[in-house]
Every structure is written in structure tokens, then in C-alpha cells.
Design a protein around this motif. Sequence first.
Motif, mmCIF file in Angstrom:
data_model
loop_
_atom_site.group_PDB
_atom_site.id
_atom_site.type_symbol
_atom_site.label_atom_id
_atom_site.label_comp_id
_atom_site.label_asym_id
_atom_site.label_seq_id
_atom_site.Cartn_x
_atom_site.Cartn_y
_atom_site.Cartn_z
ATOM 1 N N SER A 104 1.096 -1.273 0.153
ATOM 2 C CA SER A 104 -0.374 -0.112 0.127
ATOM 3 C C SER A 104 0.710 1.485 0.135
ATOM 4 C CB SER A 104 -0.728 0.022 1.197
ATOM 5 O OG SER A 104 -0.432 -0.316 2.568
ATOM 6 N N GLN A 105 2.075 1.126 0.700
ATOM 7 C CA GLN A 105 2.937 2.197 0.919
ATOM 8 C C GLN A 105 3.794 2.617 -0.439
ATOM 9 O OE1 GLN A 105 4.427 3.608 4.585
ATOM 10 N NE2 GLN A 105 3.410 1.941 5.111
ATOM 11 N N PHE A 106 4.407 1.324 -0.798
ATOM 12 C CA PHE A 106 5.563 1.421 -2.236
ATOM 13 C C PHE A 106 4.822 1.009 -3.211
ATOM 14 C CE2 PHE A 106 7.954 0.610 1.902
ATOM 15 C CZ PHE A 106 8.124 1.905 2.288
ATOM 16 N N GLY A 107 3.686 0.378 -3.759
ATOM 17 C CA GLY A 107 3.081 0.066 -4.447
ATOM 18 C C GLY A 107 2.291 0.543 -5.238
ATOM 19 N N LYS A 108 2.003 1.229 -5.122
ATOM 20 C CA LYS A 108 0.736 2.027 -5.934
ATOM 21 C C LYS A 108 0.993 1.676 -7.710
ATOM 22 C CE LYS A 108 0.917 5.467 -1.694
ATOM 23 N NZ LYS A 108 0.459 7.021 -1.618
ATOM 24 N N ASN A 109 1.671 1.860 -7.904
ATOM 25 C CA ASN A 109 2.297 2.012 -9.420
ATOM 26 C C ASN A 109 2.644 0.833 -10.334
ATOM 27 O OD1 ASN A 109 0.723 4.821 -9.498
ATOM 28 N ND2 ASN A 109 3.095 5.540 -8.959
ATOM 29 N N TRP A 110 2.783 -0.379 -9.014
ATOM 30 C CA TRP A 110 3.568 -1.828 -9.686
ATOM 31 C C TRP A 110 2.140 -2.507 -10.068
ATOM 32 C CZ3 TRP A 110 5.525 -2.924 -3.684
ATOM 33 C CH2 TRP A 110 6.890 -2.148 -4.082
ATOM 34 N N ASN A 111 2.760 -3.000 -11.398
ATOM 35 C CA ASN A 111 2.233 -4.693 -11.628
ATOM 36 C C ASN A 111 2.333 -5.687 -11.064
ATOM 37 O OD1 ASN A 111 4.828 -5.978 -11.953
ATOM 38 N ND2 ASN A 111 5.318 -4.728 -14.073
ATOM 39 N N LYS A 127 4.144 -8.408 -11.802
ATOM 40 C CA LYS A 127 4.714 -8.675 -11.397
ATOM 41 C C LYS A 127 5.912 -8.486 -9.913
ATOM 42 C CE LYS A 127 8.958 -10.381 -13.874
ATOM 43 N NZ LYS A 127 10.551 -10.151 -15.008
ATOM 44 N N GLU A 128 5.570 -6.755 -9.983
ATOM 45 C CA GLU A 128 6.589 -6.383 -8.808
ATOM 46 C C GLU A 128 6.118 -6.776 -7.574
ATOM 47 O OE1 GLU A 128 8.323 -2.309 -11.745
ATOM 48 O OE2 GLU A 128 5.748 -2.649 -10.769
ATOM 49 N N ARG A 129 4.422 -6.707 -8.076
ATOM 50 C CA ARG A 129 3.797 -6.357 -6.336
ATOM 51 C C ARG A 129 4.066 -8.457 -5.701
ATOM 52 N NH1 ARG A 129 -0.402 -3.651 -5.539
ATOM 53 N NH2 ARG A 129 -1.553 -4.797 -3.765
ATOM 54 N N LYS A 130 3.930 -8.924 -6.883
ATOM 55 C CA LYS A 130 4.448 -10.188 -6.292
ATOM 56 C C LYS A 130 5.388 -10.728 -6.008
ATOM 57 C CE LYS A 130 5.247 -15.452 -7.599
ATOM 58 N NZ LYS A 130 4.527 -15.757 -8.782
ATOM 59 N N TYR A 131 6.647 -10.516 -6.387
ATOM 60 C CA TYR A 131 7.965 -9.948 -5.916
ATOM 61 C C TYR A 131 7.779 -9.828 -4.501
ATOM 62 C CZ TYR A 131 12.491 -7.730 -5.529
ATOM 63 O OH TYR A 131 13.568 -6.651 -4.681
ATOM 64 N N ALA A 132 7.362 -8.481 -4.074
ATOM 65 C CA ALA A 132 7.491 -7.769 -2.941
ATOM 66 C C ALA A 132 7.137 -8.341 -1.946
ATOM 67 C CB ALA A 132 7.380 -6.282 -3.083
ATOM 68 N N SER A 133 5.906 -8.925 -1.923
ATOM 69 C CA SER A 133 5.394 -9.922 -1.070
ATOM 70 C C SER A 133 6.615 -11.263 -0.836
ATOM 71 C CB SER A 133 3.825 -10.693 -1.905
ATOM 72 O OG SER A 133 3.243 -9.705 -2.216
ATOM 73 N N ASN A 134 6.722 -11.555 -1.758
ATOM 74 C CA ASN A 134 8.358 -12.940 -1.722
ATOM 75 C C ASN A 134 9.621 -12.560 -0.874
ATOM 76 O OD1 ASN A 134 6.359 -14.741 -3.011
ATOM 77 N ND2 ASN A 134 7.349 -14.385 -5.283
ATOM 78 N N LEU A 135 9.532 -10.640 -1.242
ATOM 79 C CA LEU A 135 10.999 -10.084 -0.309
ATOM 80 C C LEU A 135 10.211 -10.359 1.017
ATOM 81 C CD1 LEU A 135 13.752 -9.063 -0.489
ATOM 82 C CD2 LEU A 135 12.496 -7.011 -0.761
ATOM 83 N N VAL A 136 9.210 -9.763 1.287
ATOM 84 C CA VAL A 136 8.597 -9.598 2.836
ATOM 85 C C VAL A 136 8.473 -11.200 2.914
ATOM 86 C CG1 VAL A 136 7.072 -8.913 4.187
ATOM 87 C CG2 VAL A 136 7.423 -7.055 2.436
ATOM 88 N N GLN A 137 8.094 -12.171 2.661
ATOM 89 C CA GLN A 137 8.120 -13.301 3.514
ATOM 90 C C GLN A 137 9.389 -14.337 3.512
ATOM 91 O OE1 GLN A 137 5.776 -15.932 1.439
ATOM 92 N NE2 GLN A 137 6.183 -18.101 2.931
ATOM 93 N N HIS A 138 10.570 -13.638 2.994
ATOM 94 C CA HIS A 138 11.197 -14.529 2.833
ATOM 95 C C HIS A 138 12.584 -14.022 4.278
ATOM 96 C CE1 HIS A 138 15.880 -15.784 1.618
ATOM 97 N NE2 HIS A 138 16.296 -14.333 2.045
ATOM 98 N N LEU A 139 12.610 -12.047 4.049
ATOM 99 C CA LEU A 139 12.928 -11.568 5.352
ATOM 100 C C LEU A 139 12.803 -11.613 6.557
ATOM 101 C CD1 LEU A 139 13.502 -7.985 3.168
ATOM 102 C CD2 LEU A 139 14.559 -9.705 4.213
ATOM 103 N N TYR A 140 11.059 -12.038 6.733
ATOM 104 C CA TYR A 140 10.221 -12.162 8.224
ATOM 105 C C TYR A 140 10.917 -13.676 8.426
ATOM 106 C CZ TYR A 140 6.862 -12.286 11.315
ATOM 107 O OH TYR A 140 6.257 -12.254 12.881
ATOM 108 N N THR A 141 11.076 -14.967 7.382
ATOM 109 C CA THR A 141 11.173 -15.754 7.802
ATOM 110 C C THR A 141 12.623 -16.550 8.371
ATOM 111 O OG1 THR A 141 9.686 -16.593 6.603
ATOM 112 C CG2 THR A 141 10.923 -18.583 6.870
#
Length: 264
Positions: free
Chosen positions: A39-46, A48-62
Motif C-alpha cells: 500500500s505504501q510503496f506499490g501504488k504503481n506496481w504491476n 510481477k512487481e507486487r509478487k516480488y515484493a510479497s515474496n521479499l517480505v516473506q523471505h526476510l520475515y522468515t
Amino acid sequence: MSKTEDIKKQLMQQSNAQVPKIEEKKTNLLTYFTENTLSQFGKNWNDKERKYASNLVQHLYTKAKDNQTLMAAINSDKIGFLSCISKAITLNLPIVAHDMFYLIPYSNTVTFQMSYQGYLELAWRAGLKQICVREVYECDEFICEYGSAPKLTHNPNFKERSKDKKIIYFYASVRSEFSEPIFEVMSYDEVREHASKYSKSYNTNTSPWKTDFNEMAKKTVLKKALKYLPKTEDLSKYLVHENEIEKDLSITEENLLIEESINS
């Protein structure tokens, strides 16, 4: 059933009942970071970019869940963790086994620091034709000359290195399509003094300077060499961030909002 067995049974039931609550809390926190990132950084993402961001968050949190100190800092500094995620996304760093950057807990805050591998990634994106970063042992033949006819010669003595020889220098040599090789050399002590001066977490056990000193030393000397070359957009963004770290600036909500407006 005896009284003792009855108590054990009650304790087991209570313990099992608590597990879903703990897992639910973790899931909700992960969802919180994912939703806020999008919501804060992905307002104009497609997509693919949103999926990458979600995977990155999960990777870092894990990965963070295995580090109690880091996890405590993330819970205490959610804005800082979101800012770290934003930086990784802005630089489009790949999610790989060899981490491109570190999340460093310091005084209940979370800070972002590029690893040597991540810095190499940005350096190659700059279109360089050659990158050579090495350590020099006391048994090696090493010649460094600056001036109008600079010269760098390094002949490793691999046989003697195995006999507990010390590292005395680190160097980086880079060459672009439009330049001759440019090199920088730092002694082991110079690197250590640099880290002690500019790294807030240098004296903590979680600092990459403690766990990966040689890798961080290579990154430091590579950064010095790259400053003499034309910058790509990715490299320029990161050099600005590194300079902020060296000025010992803290991550605040105001900085996050400024960064958000730049990335939108």
C-alpha cells in the motif's frame, strides 16, 4: 486417573491451545508488513512487481524469525523494517541464497546495509567490463604505485597462505568501457578503523563486520574505487544511502515518507 496425571493432561491441553494463537500472531504480523509494503510503496506496481515484493517480505520475515535480537528490533521498529524493504525493492535486489544485504538490529531499530554480493550486483549493472576485488596476504608479492603511471601487481603465494599467514591489504580494481583500470588499496588496519568509525553496529555481535569482516572489507574498498566511475541510477541511489549511514543518520518516519514520495 491420578491427580498428577490430571494436572499433566490439563497443562498439555493448555499448551496445545496456545500454539494456534502464537502462529496466528506471527501470520498477522507478516500480513501487516506485506500489506503496508504494497500500500505504501506499490501504488504503481504491476502484478510481477507486487509478487516480488510479497515474496521479499516473506523471505526476510522468515529469516528474521531465527534471530531473536533482530525479531525484537523488527517488532519495536516496524517503520524501520518497512524502510529496509523499500530500499531492497527500489534497488531491485534478487532473492537468492547469498544475501544481497543485511538487516541489522541496533538499539531496538532495524537498519539496511548492502552486502559485498549486493554491491557486486550493482557494480555489474553499471556496465563495468572488469571487477577484481582481492585480499593480499603477507606472503604475497604485492606492488602498488599511484601517480601519473599507476601500477598494481599482485602475485599470490597460495602455498604459504595455508601456514596461518595474515591478510595485510584489500584492493579493488575496476574498468569501464571508457576508462583504464582504476584501483584502490586499503590496509587491514585502515579497513578496521573505517568500520569502527562509520558502523554504528560495529561492536555488536550481530554486525556483519563481526561475522563477515573480509566480505565487508571488500565492499568498502570496491565502493572507494567505484566513486571514480560514472554512476548508473542503481549505483547512485545506493551510494547516497551509504553516505547517509556514514553520517550516522537514524531512520525516522519522516525519512520514510520522503523516500515514499520519491519512489511513487
